[in-house]
Write an enzyme that holds these catalytic residues in place. Structure first.
Site, PDB file in Angstrom:
ATOM      1  N   CYS A 290     -18.865 -35.636   4.199  1.00 59.68           N
ATOM      2  CA  CYS A 290     -18.837 -34.699   3.025  1.00 59.68           C
ATOM      3  C   CYS A 290     -18.775 -35.737   1.694  1.00 59.68           C
ATOM      4  O   CYS A 290     -19.921 -36.206   1.214  1.00 59.68           O
ATOM      5  CB  CYS A 290     -18.098 -33.579   3.157  1.00 59.68           C
ATOM      6  SG  CYS A 290     -18.567 -32.251   2.186  1.00 59.68           S
TER       7      CYS A 290
ATOM      8  N   HIS B  57     -18.686 -31.818   8.280  1.00 60.15           N
ATOM      9  CA  HIS B  57     -17.116 -32.266   8.667  1.00 60.15           C
ATOM     10  C   HIS B  57     -17.303 -32.362  10.049  1.00 60.15           C
ATOM     11  O   HIS B  57     -16.631 -31.331  11.023  1.00 60.15           O
ATOM     12  CB  HIS B  57     -16.074 -31.288   8.037  1.00 60.15           C
ATOM     13  CG  HIS B  57     -15.943 -31.388   6.798  1.00 60.15           C
ATOM     14  ND1 HIS B  57     -15.107 -32.463   6.149  1.00 60.15           N
ATOM     15  CD2 HIS B  57     -16.502 -30.772   5.661  1.00 60.15           C
ATOM     16  CE1 HIS B  57     -15.186 -32.315   4.742  1.00 60.15           C
ATOM     17  NE2 HIS B  57     -15.807 -31.214   4.624  1.00 60.15           N
TER      18      HIS B  57
ATOM     19  N   GLU C 126     -15.638 -33.724  12.188  1.00 60.69           N
ATOM     20  CA  GLU C 126     -14.170 -33.704  12.793  1.00 60.69           C
ATOM     21  C   GLU C 126     -13.587 -32.535  13.196  1.00 60.69           C
ATOM     22  O   GLU C 126     -12.993 -32.747  14.086  1.00 60.69           O
ATOM     23  CB  GLU C 126     -13.161 -34.253  11.693  1.00 60.69           C
ATOM     24  CG  GLU C 126     -13.066 -33.593  10.299  1.00 60.69           C
ATOM     25  CD  GLU C 126     -14.085 -33.915   9.224  1.00 60.69           C
ATOM     26  OE1 GLU C 126     -15.009 -34.452   9.537  1.00 60.69           O
ATOM     27  OE2 GLU C 126     -13.557 -33.512   8.226  1.00 60.69           O
TER      28      GLU C 126
HETATM   29  N1  GLN Z   1     -16.344 -32.268  -3.736  1.00 61.04           N
HETATM   30  C1  GLN Z   1     -17.619 -32.141  -2.999  1.00 61.04           C
HETATM   31  C2  GLN Z   1     -18.430 -30.861  -2.831  1.00 61.04           C
HETATM   32  O1  GLN Z   1     -17.852 -29.908  -3.226  1.00 61.04           O
HETATM   33  C3  GLN Z   1     -17.041 -32.481  -1.455  1.00 61.04           C
HETATM   34  C4  GLN Z   1     -16.476 -31.280  -0.728  1.00 61.04           C
HETATM   35  C5  GLN Z   1     -15.967 -31.907   0.764  1.00 61.04           C
HETATM   36  O2  GLN Z   1     -15.870 -33.378   0.948  1.00 61.04           O
HETATM   37  N2  GLN Z   1     -15.550 -31.246   1.435  1.00 61.04           N
HETATM   38  O3  GLN Z   1     -19.655 -30.726  -2.712  1.00 61.04           O
END
Ligand code: GLN
Length: 574
Positions: free
Chosen positions: A383, A509, A511
């Site tokens: 992400c 994500h 994970e």
């Molecule tokens: N802050 C970033 C966004 O909102 C990444 C978010 C995250 O890593 N879950 O896109």
């Protein structure tokens, strides 16, 4: 097995962080291995509507479900142990319960009655519990967050007390998890805290049917008998879960202690002995791991490892799969600057740049992405990790000076990561993100497609910002490969570097979907590359082979963008 759905309620006493969620999840696994259909739920007494806006420093990771629920991290344990994907319905908080009650009151649904904790709030709690009951579920395990004795837990204890009356005595089992501490120079194990917490539970009308005693080392049978008689619980129903080396041992420990048998007896569930062959094999693999990989986790919340719980577990699962174990180096992102970059990162076999919000430590994460890219160190970006990898490449390879995410620098000339159109007008802090499972199609021939072994994959998301499609052409024709995108081709979902052992980022994500016996493919890829980088002990080290050369080449490309580039940069800004 058709019939009434049975309920198990798991409460905790004495202290928080006893591993109540793990005990509940382990019991879930044992029942599942007996052929029962199990689902799980966490009721959290805090007032936040969901954990989505809670600080990970305080509350640990926010676990995301397929349907986009931002939930308590215990749901991650549940999914990993019972191997079922849960939904938003599996987590409710006092805040969400009161929101429903107050909304109903505003709609006039209580017909002018005085709205009270009992029955209105307790009924709402019970309706959250029964929302998981269905013909497809034999057992619902509901964990009550917090500790008996907390002020805010009272409506929950009252609700679960009432459930026994509502659905019948033989359909409900109360399991209480407590601590048996060692005290004093003689290291004596003390039962008093357990007695007190059971007394407190009883004062709310709940008599536990089984007690799980957490302890540093095993407790004696004599102590179990004492707890049994003082707490009025059958001695067979006093189970001891002493600290284990691996959390995946806990189902085996609780089975040895007979907990699943006792629970089945209480619930009159005629289920066969659990088939634990695969679970034992998993534990054997953990115990006999031959090699260790050192993975640096470059994060903002590294002082509270629970903030990255699913990432850690996904690394463990991947390592188990490769017959190895993982040693995580917790690296504070802000410290990865200047001369520290080399000294912090050069001994690592691999790097994970996890998700995150807020500007702190961003430059350190970008430095880590550069270091990994230039030195051939396997790196996985999750992400925000994909976002900083993109920024690194834009700045240091494409020469787009000061490229950034508009989250951190709204005035950047090169917003390579930008807010999605649909999110621009939203100001509410809760649930405004791209959340939950999204499909992506992978590009054939990429490393990502190879490890997934699939053309179309689904992973969970939680973010507002995206790879900026308006700047995509800048990356085309380079060794920065867009390895996967949304089915409509608009959003970048996976990236990788062509000439690198493993420099891979995902906007998702993965994970959250990793399971002990079914590790997330991208984590497998990372751990495999990390193992390949460091030959088995004794063999000559091949690492760092091409690093400096690559760095030199890339260095030449760094610089001010050409005028045409600058124009495009202006156009790319919203
Ligand atoms: N802050 C970033 C966004 O909102 C990444 C978010 C995250 O890593 N879950 O896109």
């Amino acid at each position: 097995m058709a019939g009434v759905t049975k309920h198990i309620f798991v409460t905790g006493g004495v202290a928080s962080s006893l591993g109540k969620g793990l005990s509940a999840a382990s019991l879930g696994r044992l029942l599942k291995q007996r052929g029962l259909r199990v689902t799980m739920q966490k009721l959290d007494p805090y007032i936040n509507v969901d954990p989505g806006t809670m600080n990970p420093f305080e509350h640990g990771e926010v676990f995301v479900t397929d349907d986009g629920g931002e939930t308590d991290l215990d749901l991650g344990h549940y999914e990993r142990f019972i191997d079922e994907s849960l939904t938003k319905l599996s987590n409710a908080t006092t805040g969400s319960i009161y929101s429903s009650v107050i909304a109903a009151e505003r709609q006039g649904e209580y017909l002018g009655k005085t709205v009270q904790v009992i029955p209105h709030v307790t009924n709402e709690i019970k309706s959250r519990i029964s929302s998981l009951v269905s013909d497809d579920v034999d057992v619902v395990i509901t964990e009550i967050g917090g500790t008996v004795g907390d002020i805010e837990i009272l409506p929950f204890l009252e609700a679960i007390r009432q459930v026994r009356l509502d659905v019948g005595r033989e359909n409900v089992c109360y399991v209480h998890v407590t601590l048996v501490p060692f005290i004093g120079p003689t290291g004596e194990q003390k039962t008093k805290p357990t007695q007190h917490s059971v007394t407190e539970l009883r004062s709310r009308g709940v008599q536990p049917d089984a007690i799980v005693c957490r302890s540093e080392s095993p407790i004696s049978d004599e102590l179990k008998r004492k707890i049994s008689s003082l707490c009025d619980v059958d001695v067979m129903a006093v189970a001891n879960a002493a600290d284990a080396d691996s959390i995946y041992e806990i189902p085996l420990v609780l089975h040895e202690e007979g907990l699943d048998r006792v629970v089945c007896d209480i619930l009159r569930l005629d289920a066969p002995e659990p088939d634990l062959a695969d679970w034992r094999l998993l534990n054997q693999r953990i115990e006999t791991a031959q090699r260790t990989v050192r993975i640096g986790l470059i994060g903002k919340y590294v002082t509270l490892p629970d903030a990255y719980l699913s990432v850690v577990e996904a690394l463990n699962h991947a390592a188990i799969h490769h017959g190895a174990s993982v040693a995580i180096e917790w690296i504070q992102a802000e410290s990865v600057e200047g001369l520290m970059v080399d000294s912090l990162l050069s001994g690592l076999d691999g790097i994970v740049i996890p998700g995150g919000f807020g500007e702190r430590g961003i430059e350190g994460k970008i430095n880590a992405a550069s270091f990994a890219r230039e030195n051939g160190v396997p790196c996985l970006g999750l992400c925000l990790g994909l976002q900083v990898m993109t920024i690194d490449y834009a700045r240091n390879v494409l020469g787009l000076a000061n490229a950034h995410s508009s989250e951190f620098d709204p005035r950047t000339p090169w917003p390579v990561i930008d807010l999605m159109e649909s999110q621009r007008s939203i100001t509410d802090k809760g649930g405004t993100m791209r959340l939950g499972a999204c499909l992506a199609k992978l590009r054939a021939g990429t490393k990502v497609a190879e490890v997934y072994g699939n053309e179309v994959v689904s992973e969970r998301h939680r973010h507002r910002y995206e790879f900026n499609p308006k700047l995509r052409s800048r990356f085309e024709g380079t060794d920065f490969v867009i390895a996967g995108e949304s089915p409509d081709g608009l959003l970048v979902e996976f990236i990788e570097l062509a000439d690198h052992p493993w420099w891979v980022g995902t906007q998702a994500h993965p994970e959250f979907k990793s399971r002990p016996d079914r590790p997330a493919p991208l984590f497998c890829g990372l751990v495999k590359a990390a193992l390949d980088r460091r030959p088995p002990d004794g063999a000559p080290d091949q690492a760092n082979g091409s690093g400096p050369e690559q760095a030199g080449e890339r260095g030449e490309q760094v610089g001010e963008p050409a005028p045409a580039v600058a124009e495009e940069s202006a156009a790319a800004r919203r």
